[in-house]
Each structure stands twice: as C-alpha cells, then as structure tokens.
Design a protein around this motif. Structure first.
Motif, mmCIF file in Angstrom:
data_model
loop_
_atom_site.group_PDB
_atom_site.id
_atom_site.type_symbol
_atom_site.label_atom_id
_atom_site.label_comp_id
_atom_site.label_asym_id
_atom_site.label_seq_id
_atom_site.Cartn_x
_atom_site.Cartn_y
_atom_site.Cartn_z
ATOM 1 N N LYS A 266 74.557 163.425 -55.827
ATOM 2 C CA LYS A 266 74.893 162.104 -55.311
ATOM 3 C C LYS A 266 74.396 160.994 -56.236
ATOM 4 N N ALA A 267 73.649 161.369 -57.266
ATOM 5 C CA ALA A 267 73.100 160.400 -58.219
ATOM 6 C C ALA A 267 72.224 159.371 -57.522
ATOM 7 N N LEU A 268 71.342 159.872 -56.657
ATOM 8 C CA LEU A 268 70.439 159.000 -55.913
ATOM 9 C C LEU A 268 69.031 159.580 -55.914
ATOM 10 N N TRP A 269 68.074 158.685 -56.027
ATOM 11 C CA TRP A 269 66.657 159.059 -55.914
ATOM 12 C C TRP A 269 66.081 158.259 -54.749
ATOM 13 N N THR A 270 65.629 158.947 -53.715
ATOM 14 C CA THR A 270 65.073 158.295 -52.534
ATOM 15 C C THR A 270 63.552 158.403 -52.571
ATOM 16 N N ILE A 271 62.895 157.295 -52.797
ATOM 17 C CA ILE A 271 61.434 157.270 -52.876
ATOM 18 C C ILE A 271 60.897 157.048 -51.467
ATOM 19 N N PRO A 272 60.074 157.960 -50.933
ATOM 20 C CA PRO A 272 59.575 157.810 -49.559
ATOM 21 C C PRO A 272 58.656 156.605 -49.406
ATOM 22 N N ALA A 273 58.560 156.120 -48.185
ATOM 23 C CA ALA A 273 57.818 154.888 -47.912
ATOM 24 C C ALA A 273 56.359 154.973 -48.346
ATOM 25 N N HIS A 274 55.729 156.144 -48.159
ATOM 26 C CA HIS A 274 54.290 156.225 -48.430
ATOM 27 C C HIS A 274 53.963 156.095 -49.913
ATOM 28 N N ARG A 275 54.979 156.178 -50.782
ATOM 29 C CA ARG A 275 54.728 156.014 -52.211
ATOM 30 C C ARG A 275 55.183 154.663 -52.744
ATOM 31 N N MET A 276 55.723 153.824 -51.854
ATOM 32 C CA MET A 276 56.189 152.512 -52.275
ATOM 33 C C MET A 276 55.116 151.460 -52.021
ATOM 34 N N LYS A 277 55.087 150.442 -52.854
ATOM 35 C CA LYS A 277 54.088 149.388 -52.744
ATOM 36 C C LYS A 277 54.111 148.730 -51.376
#
Length: 411
Positions: A266-277
């Motif tokens: 799908k050409a998507l990278w989903t970064i989970p919330a706990h790793r986002m600023k």
C-alpha cells in the motif's frame, strides 16, 4: 568466628560480620540491654531488651545487619531507653520516628520529581522519558535531590540556574527550569505546596534565540545527496540517511521503526501513537524511491522486528546518534543533522507552491484545540502526490538535471 571466641564488648564490626550461625538461634550481648541476634539461616539483627511500664521485660527489633551497623543500633537503643525512662512506650516512639523519616523522604525534591515523571511518562515517547529523567539525575538531583522541596528558596534555584548558564548550556538551562517548574506544579495542585519558587525566574535568566537544526543550503544539497548515495560504511545506515532525506520524518521515528508498521504493497508507513512526539498515530506515504530503499533494507534486517536493529542487541534500535555520526563521517558535522532534512523539505515544498496544510500534515505538525482535530491519514492523497514529487525532485538534484516545473500548483 564462633561466639565462644568473643573477647570484648561492645561487639566490633568485624565480629558482627564474622559470627557464625548455630543449630539454634542465639543472642549475644553488646551492652546495656542491646543484643545481636543470629539465626540458623545466617540472618542477623539487633534487639533491645527493655522493661515495659507494667514492669514486664520485652524485646524490640532495631533492624537487620549489615543494614543497621553497630553504631546505629546503639544510637537507636539509646533513644528508646530514654523514651522508656520518660514513661513513653518505646514501640510507639519507634513507629513515630519511622513515620517521620518516611514523610521526610517523601518530601524531598527527588521523590516529588520521580512522582511527576511517573505521571507524565504515559504521554511521552520512551526517548523523551529517558532524556527527562537523565537530565534530572545529572543536573538537579545532586544539588537538590535530598532537600525538602518546600525548603528550597527561589534565590537558591536562581543561583543554581545561573551556574548552569555559566557553563554555556543556555537552552538546556531553560529546559531544566521548565521541568522543575512543572514538578512544583504537581505539589501545588495536590495541596503539598503553596507557591512555585521557579515561577518567574525566566525573567532573570539569559535567553538564546531559537535556531533551526543545522542543514545545508539548497545549493549544497545535491552534493550531500550524492554523498549519502555513496556512503561507504554500513548499508543500513546509508539507506536510513536516504529515507530521512526523502520522508521528512524525525530521526527517532525512523530509527525505531518496526517492519510491522510498514505496508510496502500500500506504500504506507503507519507510526503508532506511542512513538510520535504528540502521541498521535501518523501515516507516512512512501514514494517509489522509499519503497526501493525499504526493499533493500528488508534483505538486510527483515528477519528482525526492527528495521534498524542495534549491532550488539538486536531487540533495541540503532543508537540515537547513528545518523548524526554518519553525517559527521561524510564531512557534514555542524552543517547537517537528521532533523535538518525536515527543514529542507518544508522549505523546498513551500517554495514550489504546495499547500501549507499538506506540508504541515506530512511533518506531523498539529495545531492544538478544535482547529487541530487530527486525522492520522489527513490529506493522504495529496501528500502521496507531494512526496512523490519531492522524491523525484531530490533525485533530479542528485543527478544534476533539475527542470523547474509548476508541479504543485497543478496538483
């Protein structure tokens, strides 16, 4: 040693440590009603024999050995004998002293700061939690950690912060002040303090104008892109630098990426919330150049959960300095950082007329409040087009054959 070998009392520390257990528990007199007890399992402790107000003899424990040394046991025994002589119950007095000691320990700045840190940690990334605690341990706890937080005056905090400024870490001093101010805010809202001694100190401290993360100029960018393409050391680091330059994500987000987050089909990278600023899930569209780089990476590390596993510990990501050190090896120390690629992307995309909201969404910059209600896949269609254009643009810069077109305005 055997207790039959004891030659003098009070018992010396060497005797206390070397006394051997026997088949049955025994006590050895230290002096004036204080005894040293040794159990068959080898555990040792102190006991005081005292006379209760009703005239009967009883025992009271004073702590285990070696935690409670001989001198400390004798000091405790003297206090309790004085209590008994004054008609007080030694057991009640002992409990009162222990409670006072516990309250004193819980009222230290260190205890309050650790409580604040534990409360904030669920809303932080692991990296932020580690950095904040490390800052407290390195800079604040050695000075104020064991002090009662209500006893530390604003003047003491001001002198402490000014001393930090003298070392040249002005920006870090500001962060330390902000952290400690928040720690006191916890005491305020929980009714354990009536003022915050750090509240207005910023008015009396130096400030430094905020600067962007180091990044090369657009004229220097083609040479940097070519240097990254030819990075001669670890292949995963080379590919990591390539992805940082194309995706405009934070270095920590990329360094801690896991294969389960990435959907190459799908050409998507989903970064989970706990790793986002900002603790919000974020979706990153992947241009074809990024897909190719990830496919190469998968051949190197696809057998591991992490995209960039550490060298010695495969369960932990690469060091948080891995990309900046790689740029240093390429000769860009002080000129380019991993975070600086975000500024480059923002500048180029804005200059080429892309929608500012699309750019901010790609950078995961979100306004607070109602205006910033967040959709993890916000503007995904537009961002797909934008980031593919950006990857193509950088590729053309790298090859030296850029042709300026109105890509963005027709998007």
């Amino acid at each position: 040693m055997k207790r039959s070998q004891i030659k003098r009392r009070p018992l010396a520390d060497t005797v206390l440590s070397s006394l051997e257990p026997e088949a049955k528990e025994y006590r050895e007199l230290d002096g004036n009603g204080l005894y040293f007890r040794v159990k068959p399992d080898g555990s040792k402790s102190w006991q005081l024999r005292y006379k209760r107000p009703d005239g009967k003899w009883s025992w009271i424990g004073l702590g285990g050995h070696p935690e409670t040394s001989g001198s400390l046991a004798r000091e405790k025994a003297e206090q309790l004998r004085a209590d008994a002589a004054a008609g007080k119950n030694p057991i009640a007095s002992k409990r009162e002293r222990e409670q006072q000691a516990l309250e004193a320990a819980n009222s230290t700045f260190e205890a309050l700061a650790l409580e604040w840190h534990a409360a904030k940690r669920p809303n932080w990334t692991e990296g932020t939690a580690t950095r904040v605690l490390g800052t407290l341990k390195k800079n604040v706890f050695p000075i104020f950690g064991k002090r009662s937080y209500v006893s530390i005056t604003p003047m003491e905090w001001l002198e402490f912060l000014r001393d930090l400024e003298k070392t040249g870490i002005i920006e870090q001093t500001g962060r330390i002040r902000a952290i400690c101010r928040e720690v006191y805010d916890l005491a305020l809202v929980t009714g354990r303090a009536d003022h915050n001694p750090l509240e207005s100190l910023h008015k009396h401290l130096a400030t430094r104008k905020a600067t962007n993360y180091p990044h090369v100029s657009q004229d220097e960018l083609p040479a940097l892109l070519r240097a990254i393409r030819n990075y001669p050391h670890a292949d995963d680091v080379r590919l990591g630098l390539f992805l940082l330059s194309r995706l405009a994500v934070r270095p920590g987000e990329l360094r801690e990426a896991r294969w389960e987050e990435i959907d190459l089909d799908k050409a998507l990278w989903t970064i989970p919330a706990h790793r986002m600023k900002r603790r919000r899930e974020h979706v990153v569209p992947l241009p074809k150049q990024a897909i190719e780089a990830l496919q190469q990476l998968h051949k190197l590390t696809g057998y591991q959960p992490l995209v960039f596993p550490g060298r010695s510990d495969k369960t932990a990501p690469r060091s948080n300095t891995v990309f900046v050190m790689a740029l240093r090896r390429l000769g860009y120390q002080g000129r380019q950082t991993g975070h600086g690629f975000r500024h480059i992307a923002s500048t180029i995309l804005n200059e080429h007329g892309f929608n500012a909201d699309h750019i901010e969404a790609q950078l995961s910059h979100v306004k607070e409040g109602v205006a910033g209600v967040y959709n993890k896949a916000q503007y995904i269609k537009q961002r797909r087009h934008m980031m593919q254009w950006y990857a193509d643009h950088l590729e053309a810069l790298e090859r030296g054959n850029v042709v300026e077109l109105e890509h963005a305005r027709r998007a």
